[in-house]
Design an enzyme around this catalytic site. Structure first.
Site, PDB file in Angstrom:
ATOM      1  N   HIS A 113       5.642  -9.889 -19.472  1.00 26.41           N
ATOM      2  CA  HIS A 113       4.855  -9.930 -18.233  1.00 26.41           C
ATOM      3  C   HIS A 113       3.346  -9.799 -18.486  1.00 26.41           C
ATOM      4  CE1 HIS A 113       8.768  -9.645 -16.670  1.00 26.41           C
ATOM      5  NE2 HIS A 113       8.867  -8.340 -16.573  1.00 26.41           N
TER       6      HIS A 113
ATOM      7  N   LEU B 193      20.385  -6.263 -12.676  1.00 28.41           N
ATOM      8  CA  LEU B 193      19.532  -7.387 -12.288  1.00 28.41           C
ATOM      9  C   LEU B 193      20.179  -8.223 -11.187  1.00 28.41           C
ATOM     10  CD1 LEU B 193      16.923  -9.074 -13.124  1.00 28.41           C
ATOM     11  CD2 LEU B 193      18.566 -10.568 -14.237  1.00 28.41           C
TER      12      LEU B 193
HETATM   13  C1  BG6 Z   1      11.318  -5.982 -15.418  1.00 29.46           C
HETATM   14  C2  BG6 Z   1      11.425  -4.800 -16.333  1.00 29.46           C
HETATM   15  O1  BG6 Z   1      11.217  -7.162 -16.151  1.00 29.46           O
HETATM   16  O2  BG6 Z   1      10.150  -5.825 -14.622  1.00 29.46           O
HETATM   17  C3  BG6 Z   1      11.482  -3.508 -15.535  1.00 29.46           C
HETATM   18  O3  BG6 Z   1      12.612  -4.928 -17.097  1.00 29.46           O
HETATM   19  C4  BG6 Z   1      10.289  -3.423 -14.612  1.00 29.46           C
HETATM   20  O4  BG6 Z   1      11.521  -2.383 -16.385  1.00 29.46           O
HETATM   21  C5  BG6 Z   1      10.166  -4.682 -13.787  1.00 29.46           C
HETATM   22  O5  BG6 Z   1      10.482  -2.300 -13.766  1.00 29.46           O
HETATM   23  C6  BG6 Z   1       8.892  -4.677 -12.992  1.00 29.46           C
HETATM   24  O6  BG6 Z   1       8.932  -5.748 -12.113  1.00 29.46           O
HETATM   25  P1  BG6 Z   1       8.135  -5.704 -10.757  1.00 29.46           P
HETATM   26  O7  BG6 Z   1       8.336  -7.056 -10.163  1.00 29.46           O
HETATM   27  O8  BG6 Z   1       8.719  -4.597  -9.931  1.00 29.46           O
HETATM   28  O9  BG6 Z   1       6.712  -5.418 -11.135  1.00 29.46           O
END
Ligand code: BG6
Length: 491
Positions: A244, A27
């Site tokens: 999310h 991260l």
């Molecule tokens: C993260 C997850 O929170 O979000 C990942 O841990 C995922 O697995 C990512 O790939 C997706 O984020 P974005 O911004 O690329 O849609």
């Protein structure tokens, strides 16, 4: 490069020390450091900021920067600039520290009473407790203002999350806790409330009388890459749905808040999330396809792993406004397309007026990524003598406009900047996190009670067949992302 630099933002006069626990993790390299570099490029990093990158690996400041630099180059939204990099790297220090060793915390130095200290917990949830305790017992928190940013997952399970929350609240106080969900930093997600509530047209029809169904898709082409160990403990439910997708969903369904304060928004989000019920669940795991390996053969994944990399759900809402409107969610890794979007399908028109002309159902699509924009498909008379109906579309592409593209901050960039400026609007409340844990636990129960079996799907496909079958029972199908690229049939 100068032309990319935006207006200088409000820079705090107070010294800010930003400490990242987990600085050698994915991260930090992928998101946090590029976001900080980007803020420097936009002249938004406070001058008197120190970034303490903390990790167990024995780097020096120089050797850490050597590792970090390629990530900055890769993650930079603007062409990489050595001058910006030189300014950025001056803020940075590397501190070798074992998270569970209290004595090591002395290496963070003493705090001073005028200082502002922000700690980013970019580590697995089992480390939250030792970090918080050691910060406290080492006396670091005795002077100055100390705030924390918590990366997901918040807790290992429902009970652990609650205990952790009590502990962190006691040590730091709720006002100083920033729970991050980077989806809330995405431009189009923030736009959902504006689209819904700043347009009478949508506000008036956002209910079961007009809406037939809602779909939310967050499809990814990437696999789990080098995050096998983490992913084995979460799976797609905890990695994507619980945070999310539920955040997204709550923005789509919530009642109108009285203002944009975190308190009003979180209250409305919480109200709606507490009324959501799972009706159907499909779980999948990607299998090998050509050169793409199966999930079970990824590094640090058990060969007989039953972790889901795909989830599709049908939800219902126990609420007068949405009663009977099915909500379909899906997310997965190693799918054939990367696209996050929300589709609202409206009910067919009633009455005899257009009986023989077969008008199609109108559809609104909010495109979150990679394209950002709004697409609306509706019926119109085909030009000509005979009365025929055709589908026409309005397609607003926000990310096609150059200024928007360069001015749209990446989610982490925006959220870090907000945290530096002590703005909690786009961070999650404990009540929301608590509700999402209850939801995840309910899903677990559902899985057991309904004996939901894992479906295998080939990498680079659309996911398990059962996911489409789930919608067929509602006489529906998943709306593909590229529908917004189709030309109007009037043309
Ligand atoms: C993260 C997850 O929170 O979000 C990942 O841990 C995922 O697995 C990512 O790939 C997706 O984020 P974005 O911004 O690329 O849609």
């Amino acid at each position: 490069m100068d032309s990319f630099i935006l207006k200088r933002g409000e820079i705090m006069s107070k010294a800010l020390t930003f400490t990242i626990f987990g600085s050698t993790g994915d991260l930090t390299y992928r998101k946090l450091l590029p976001a900080l570099y980007q803020l420097e490029a936009r002249n938004l990093l406070p001058d008197n900021l120190t970034i303490n990158c903390v990790g167990r690996k024995p780097y020096t400041r120089e050797s850490y920067l050597e590792v970090a630099k390629p990530w900055l180059i890769k993650g930079s939204r603007f062409p990489f600039n050595e001058e910006v990099y030189a300014r950025f790297s001056k803020h940075l220090q590397y501190i070798v520290l074992s998270l569970t060793d209290e004595v090591h915390y002395e290496r963070l130095g003493k705090s001073d009473k005028k200082g502002d200290y922000l700690y980013y917990f970019a580590v697995a949830p089992e480390f939250f407790e030792p970090i918080a305790n050691h910060l406290k017992t080492s006396g670091i928190l005795d002077q100055g203002q100390h705030r924390i940013i918590l990366e997901k997952p918040f807790g290992i399970d429902e009970d652990h999350a609650r205990k952790l929350n009590t502990l962190l609240d006691t040590i730091f106080g709720e006002d100083n806790i920033y729970r991050i969900d980077h989806y809330l930093g995405k431009e189009m997600i923030q736009n959902i409330l504006t689209i819904r509530f700043a347009n009478r047209m949508f506000e008036g029809i956002w209910n079961k009388d007009y809406i037939q169904e809602i779909q939310i898709t967050a499809a990814e082409t990437i696999g789990i890459e080098n995050r096998g160990a983490y992913y084995e403990t979460t799976g797609a439910i905890q990695d994507m749905v619980q945070n999310h997708l539920l955040q997204l969903l709550s923005y789509v369904l919530m009642d109108k808040p009285s203002d944009f304060s975190p308190k009003s928004i979180h209250a409305k989000q919480g109200e709606i999330l507490s009324r959501i019920k799972t009706e159907e669940l499909v779980l999948g795991q990607y299998d090998q396809n050509g050169a793409l390996v199966a999930y079970r053969d990824e590094a640090k994944v058990a060969h007989d792993s039953s972790t889901e990399t795909y989830v599709a759900l049908t939800l219902s809402v126990d609420d007068e406004r949405f009663k009977g409107v099915p909500i379909f969610l899906r997310t997965g890794k190693r799918l054939d397309q990367r696209a996050t979007y929300i589709t609202v399908k409206f009910k067919p028109v009633e009455g005899t007026l257009f009986k023989d002309l077969s008008p199609q159902q109108e559809m609104l699509i909010i495109k979150i990524q990679p394209d950002e924009g709004i697409y609306f498909r509706f019926n119109a008379k085909k030009p000509g003598i005979s009365h025929q109906i055709s589908q026409v579309m309005m397609n607003f592409c926000q990310s096609c406009i150059y200024e928007n593209r360069i001015n749209t901050p990446e989610a982490y960039e925006r959220l870090l900047n907000d945290a530096f400026n002590q703005d909690k609007t786009l961070f999650t409340s404990w009540e929301m996190v608590d509700l999402t844990w209850s939801f995840a636990s309910e899903l677990e129960r559902f899985k057991t009670e309904h004996k939901v079996n894992l479906q295998y799907y080939p990498a680079e496909s659309q996911g398990p067949h059962l996911s489409s079958a789930m919608l067929n029972t509602y006489d529906s199908q998943w709306i593909p992302a590229d529908i917004t690229e189709e030309a109007s049939s009037l043309a």
